[in-house]
Enzyme design. Structure first.
Site, PDB file in Angstrom:
ATOM      1  N   SER A 130       1.638  -5.086   1.351  1.00  0.00           N
ATOM      2  CA  SER A 130       0.929  -5.450   0.114  1.00  0.00           C
ATOM      3  C   SER A 130       1.426  -6.827  -0.288  1.00  0.00           C
ATOM      4  CB  SER A 130       1.284  -4.439  -0.983  1.00  0.00           C
ATOM      5  OG  SER A 130       0.961  -4.952  -2.261  1.00  0.00           O
ATOM      6  N   TYR A 143       6.874   0.172  -6.998  1.00  0.00           N
ATOM      7  CA  TYR A 143       5.989   0.044  -5.838  1.00  0.00           C
ATOM      8  C   TYR A 143       6.392  -1.184  -5.021  1.00  0.00           C
ATOM      9  CZ  TYR A 143       1.535  -0.918  -3.351  1.00  0.00           C
ATOM     10  OH  TYR A 143       0.568  -1.182  -2.401  1.00  0.00           O
TER      11      TYR A 143
HETATM   12  P1  NAP Z   1      -6.043   5.147  -1.046  1.00  0.00           P
HETATM   13  O1  NAP Z   1      -7.491   4.859  -1.003  1.00  0.00           O
HETATM   14  O2  NAP Z   1      -5.439   5.712  -2.293  1.00  0.00           O
HETATM   15  O3  NAP Z   1      -5.676   6.086   0.194  1.00  0.00           O
HETATM   16  C1  NAP Z   1      -4.356   6.507   0.361  1.00  0.00           C
HETATM   17  C2  NAP Z   1      -4.254   7.200   1.687  1.00  0.00           C
HETATM   18  O4  NAP Z   1      -2.883   7.597   1.863  1.00  0.00           O
HETATM   19  C3  NAP Z   1      -5.099   8.478   1.733  1.00  0.00           C
HETATM   20  O5  NAP Z   1      -5.639   8.599   3.010  1.00  0.00           O
HETATM   21  C4  NAP Z   1      -4.070   9.556   1.464  1.00  0.00           C
HETATM   22  O6  NAP Z   1      -4.389  10.804   2.047  1.00  0.00           O
HETATM   23  C5  NAP Z   1      -2.851   8.976   2.159  1.00  0.00           C
HETATM   24  N1  NAP Z   1      -1.620   9.580   1.657  1.00  0.00           N
HETATM   25  C6  NAP Z   1      -1.018   9.373   0.467  1.00  0.00           C
HETATM   26  N2  NAP Z   1       0.071  10.159   0.358  1.00  0.00           N
HETATM   27  C7  NAP Z   1       0.144  10.878   1.507  1.00  0.00           C
HETATM   28  C8  NAP Z   1       1.026  11.871   1.980  1.00  0.00           C
HETATM   29  N3  NAP Z   1       2.065  12.318   1.265  1.00  0.00           N
HETATM   30  N4  NAP Z   1       0.801  12.397   3.206  1.00  0.00           N
HETATM   31  C9  NAP Z   1      -0.249  11.988   3.958  1.00  0.00           C
HETATM   32  N5  NAP Z   1      -1.122  11.045   3.553  1.00  0.00           N
HETATM   33  C10 NAP Z   1      -0.930  10.510   2.342  1.00  0.00           C
HETATM   34  O7  NAP Z   1      -5.169   3.847  -0.754  1.00  0.00           O
HETATM   35  P2  NAP Z   1      -5.514   2.460  -0.040  1.00  0.00           P
HETATM   36  O8  NAP Z   1      -5.828   1.498  -1.116  1.00  0.00           O
HETATM   37  O9  NAP Z   1      -6.431   2.633   1.103  1.00  0.00           O
HETATM   38  O10 NAP Z   1      -4.041   2.086   0.472  1.00  0.00           O
HETATM   39  C11 NAP Z   1      -3.700   2.044   1.847  1.00  0.00           C
HETATM   40  C12 NAP Z   1      -2.450   1.206   2.009  1.00  0.00           C
HETATM   41  O11 NAP Z   1      -2.737  -0.126   1.595  1.00  0.00           O
HETATM   42  C13 NAP Z   1      -1.270   1.676   1.148  1.00  0.00           C
HETATM   43  O12 NAP Z   1      -0.089   1.552   1.885  1.00  0.00           O
HETATM   44  C14 NAP Z   1      -1.272   0.688  -0.007  1.00  0.00           C
HETATM   45  O13 NAP Z   1       0.017   0.544  -0.562  1.00  0.00           O
HETATM   46  C15 NAP Z   1      -1.765  -0.562   0.673  1.00  0.00           C
HETATM   47  N6  NAP Z   1      -2.387  -1.570  -0.186  1.00  0.00           N
HETATM   48  C16 NAP Z   1      -3.483  -1.255  -0.950  1.00  0.00           C
HETATM   49  C17 NAP Z   1      -4.055  -2.243  -1.748  1.00  0.00           C
HETATM   50  C18 NAP Z   1      -5.242  -1.970  -2.621  1.00  0.00           C
HETATM   51  O14 NAP Z   1      -5.553  -2.835  -3.459  1.00  0.00           O
HETATM   52  N7  NAP Z   1      -5.961  -0.876  -2.477  1.00  0.00           N
HETATM   53  C19 NAP Z   1      -3.513  -3.552  -1.751  1.00  0.00           C
HETATM   54  C20 NAP Z   1      -2.399  -3.806  -0.958  1.00  0.00           C
HETATM   55  C21 NAP Z   1      -1.867  -2.824  -0.178  1.00  0.00           C
HETATM   56  P3  NAP Z   1      -5.097  11.988   1.189  1.00  0.00           P
HETATM   57  O15 NAP Z   1      -6.578  11.762   1.279  1.00  0.00           O
HETATM   58  O16 NAP Z   1      -4.659  13.206   1.892  1.00  0.00           O
HETATM   59  O17 NAP Z   1      -4.604  11.872  -0.217  1.00  0.00           O
END
Ligand code: NAP
Length: 227
Positions: A130, A143
């Site tokens: 991130s 975070y």
């Molecule tokens: P998201 O839409 O909230 O999806 C989160 C994913 O993580 C889901 O598939 C969820 O599975 C899985 N997950 C969470 N806790 C888990 C656990 N205990 N065991 C197994 N799976 C788990 O998030 P996203 O935005 O795509 O984020 C993906 C990555 O990108 C993360 O590492 C985040 O920190 C990073 N990121 C995101 C952003 C942003 O703006 N969105 C920016 C920078 C970095 P379930 O469906 O089972 O809950």
């Protein structure tokens, strides 16, 4: 005909991980990591040939059981993540633990368990980090600290395992459930077009995975651009 390379993508039930799985599916057999069986089944339809790999990453016994039988792994993408925010004054220990459990400890343990399989394939580990893993903003401490830690994890892994490529990808704000929850939680309006598309982050991952074998894309920042 030789089998396609194998990729395991955590967080593939939604958001960035689901987009990465779709991007890899034409060239890889993909294991779709996540907890929600129905969401994983839906993603398997979107990514022909992909299979659900259901595991709660905070249950390390479950993780150990789930890697059984994976002897060779070409690509491991850590996209699963959680974002518990708060100021240093307000954040409880539980917020720090929740971030570190999924964003750091699960990443380290899953990688450790799969190291023999990654070594066997001269594989590639991609960590979805991130912008908060490069510089912490006010209100994001718990975070951001976990993302700084997982950057150190990736750097150490790269230094220790010269046969494996290790890429940290640093997306800016991306249109996913995580971002929507944060913005709505801050009492603001959520407009999906203001953010990066998950497919754009997936394209950056694909560029690292498909780089020619002599090239090692170690760190990739992807910022949203006004459009
Ligand atoms: P998201 O839409 O909230 O999806 C989160 C994913 O993580 C889901 O598939 C969820 O599975 C899985 N997950 C969470 N806790 C888990 C656990 N205990 N065991 C197994 N799976 C788990 O998030 P996203 O935005 O795509 O984020 C993906 C990555 O990108 C993360 O590492 C985040 O920190 C990073 N990121 C995101 C952003 C942003 O703006 N969105 C920016 C920078 C970095 P379930 O469906 O089972 O809950």
């Amino acid at each position: 005909m030789p089998e396609s390379p194998l990729a395991l993508v955590t967080g593939a039930s939604r958001g960035i991980g689901a987009a990465v799985a779709r991007a890899l599916a034409p060239t890889h057999r993909v294991l779709l990591g996540g907890r929600d069986v129905d969401a994983l089944a839906e993603q398997a339809v979107e990514s022909p040939g992909a299979e659900p790999w259901q595991v709660d990453l905070s249950d390390l016994d479950g993780v150990r059981a789930a890697v059984t039988g994976i002897d060779r792994l070409d690509v491991l993408v850590h996209s699963a993540g959680t974002a518990e925010l708060g100021t240093i004054e307000s954040a409880a220990p539980s917020a720090w633990r929740a971030n570190f459990e999924v964003n750091v400890i699960a990443v380290a343990e899953l990688t450790r368990l799969l190291l023999p399989a990654l070594r066997a394939a001269h594989g590639h580990v991609v960590v979805i980090n991130s912008g908060q893993g490069l510089a912490a903003r006010a209100g994001w401490g718990p975070y951001a600290a976990s993302k700084h830690a997982v950057r150190a994890f990736a750097d150490a892994l790269r230094a220790e395992e010269p046969g494996i490529r290790v890429t940290s990808v640093y997306p800016g704000r991306t249109d996913t459930d995580m971002q929507q929850t944060i913005v709505v939680g801050q009492g603001k309006d959520y407009t999906p077009g203001d953010y990066l598309r998950p497919d754009s982050v997936a394209a950056a991952v694909l560029s690292a995975v498909t780089a020619s074998p002599d090239a090692h894309l170690t760190d990739i920042s992807v910022r949203p651009r006004p459009h």
